[in-house]
Design an enzyme around this catalytic site. Structure first.
Site: not given
Ligand code: RFL
Ligand code: PHB
Length: 397
Positions: A76, A206, A297, A301, A389
């Site tokens: 991704h 998200y 979560p 990580k 990220y």
């Protein structure tokens, strides 16, 4: 009767941290024994993380664990951030000069690792009980446990790695007063499902919704994974499949987009917590992964940190045990904690920006929305999210 034996590194826990450490040590010619209190089937089925930083993927490839991940993993190059009824795309490759992440489930990494370790003839003991780590003030710490057949074992080691997760025994075995804990609880949990239905999205979504956070992620092109913010200590029986899909549609919906549903094969609620224990070493006992730190979560990580810890630990143990150089072992805790605190801040920031705090007032809600508008509107702010990220600290092997 107690059976006595010897190994170089005793490893407590056959999660991703313990198994990968055993694999990395073997590549450096160092012998280890892994003890695990659950069964192999349980370890291979436990649903947890799914998202790997590029550095994690590159490490797994470099150490011969990339074949199935490369065939089945999903790369991704960004995510969607959704709030106030709008969905915005963040393009990580563009923002970070080409970095990306991969979806490949933790369960699959654990299966690959168990298979690789057993094929190499490693000693992996499942279903042990009564694990103890003793003689920690000496240079020959001892790992004690009872095996699945009921025989008590005592293994003399050169070092012990506590890869036994948050509820393990190794952190608690360190001398009283040594370990300092910094922690933060969050007033909500995640309800996670696994469903046999193709993902309804090309990238993870998200979503901050006024009725709570939701996340659409995936495992394969046939299996979706989705999460909903629910109250702390929520009763799972209150959530029928229909109610879950209805709430996901409500929180993830935008005009012109549809969420496909399908049979739910797994449903669980996990609490959210930040926790960092330091130092991560006492003499020859080293903590790695969830045994030393937990992140919520939202930043994806936890697994990446566990893999980074054992990569540093394998290098430190190699110097200590094959070159009589204790430098990297002495520095191990500080080496890991820089990365751990960056990930802890990022996970806390993502969590606080995207969830609805039940005690939140209008001021708090407007701050969240302002921050989200800033992230999707400013290249500098979007880059901050993207570089954290995809993995801010390089992994060295
Ligand atoms: P693990 O995977 O917890 O493995 C520790 C192992 O040690 C064993 N053990 C013992 N063995 C022998 N003797 C004892 N006394 C023992 N005590 C414990 C345990 O049975 C276990 O097999 O830790 P490790 O290897 O450090 O790996 C860390 C990751 O598992 C963890 O960070 C992530 O899965 C966290 N996490 C998530 N991370 C993400 O990045 N994204 C996610 O979506 C995500 N979802 C999750 C999660 C963790 C969860 N937990 C801990 C309940 C969802 C859940 C439910
Ligand atoms: C997952 O795929 O399970 C996952 C992905 C990203 C997250 C958390 C969980 O932030």
């Amino acid at each position: 009767m107690t059976s006595s034996s010897r190994t170089q590194v005793g490893i407590v826990g056959a999660g991703p941290a313990g198994l990968l450490l055993s694999h990395l040590l073997a590549l450096r010619g160092i012998d280890s024994v892994v003890v695990e209190n659950r069964s192999r089937a349980y370890c291979e089925a436990r649903q947890r993380a799914g998202l790997l930083e590029a550095g994690t993927v590159e490490l797994l490839r470099a150490v011969g664990l990339g074949d199935r991940m490369d065939a089945e993993g999903l790369e991704h190059g960004g995510i969607y951030l959704q709030f106030a009824g709008e969905r915005h795309h963040l393009n990580f490759r563009d923002l970070t000069g080409g970095r990306w992440v991969t979806i490949y489930a933790q369960t699959e990494i654990v299966k690959d690792l168990i298979q690789a370790r057993l094929a190499a003839g490693a000693r992996l003991e499942f279903e042990v009980s009564g694990t103890e780590v003793i003689e920690l003030d000496s240079d020959r710490p001892v790992l004690r446990f009872t095996d699945a057949a009921g025989t008590r074992h005592e293994i003399t080691c050169d070092a012990i790695a506590g890869c036994d997760g948050f509820h393990g025994i190794c952190r608690e075995s360190m001398p009283p007063g040594l370990v300092r804990v910094a922690e933060r609880g969050y007033p909500y949990s995640w309800l996670g499902i696994l469903a046999t239905v193709p993902p309804s999205t090309d990238e993870l979504i998200y979503s901050r919704h006024e009725d709570g956070f939701a996340l659409h992620t995936m495992r394969t092109l046939q299996v979706s994974r989705l999460y909903l913010q629910v109250p702390t200590d929520e009763d799972l029986t209150l959530w029928s499949d229909d109610r879950i899909w209805g709430e996901l549609r409500h929180r993830l919906g935008v005009p012109g987009w549809e969420l496909k549903d399908g049979p739910i094969t797994e449903k669980a609620i996990s609490p959210m917590r930040s926790f960092v224990a330091s130092p991560m070493r006492y003499r020859r006992l080293f903590l790695a992964g969830d045994a030393a730190h937990i992140v919520p979560p939202t930043g994806a990580k936890g697994l990446n940190l566990a893999i980074a810890d054992v990569t540093a630990l394998a290098a430190a143990l190699t110097s200590l045990l094959t070159q009589a150089d204790p430098g990297p072992a002495v520095a191990y805790s500080d080496t890991c904690l820089g990365r751990v605190w960056r990930a802890t801040h990022f996970s806390w920031w993502m969590t606080s920006m995207l969830h609805v705090d039940p005690h939140q007032d209008l001021f708090g809600a407007e701050l969240q929305l302002s921050q989200l508008r800033y992230v999707v509107g400013s290249r500098a702010a979007a880059t901050t999210l993207a570089e954290n990220y995809t993995g801010y600290f390089p992994l060295r092997w």
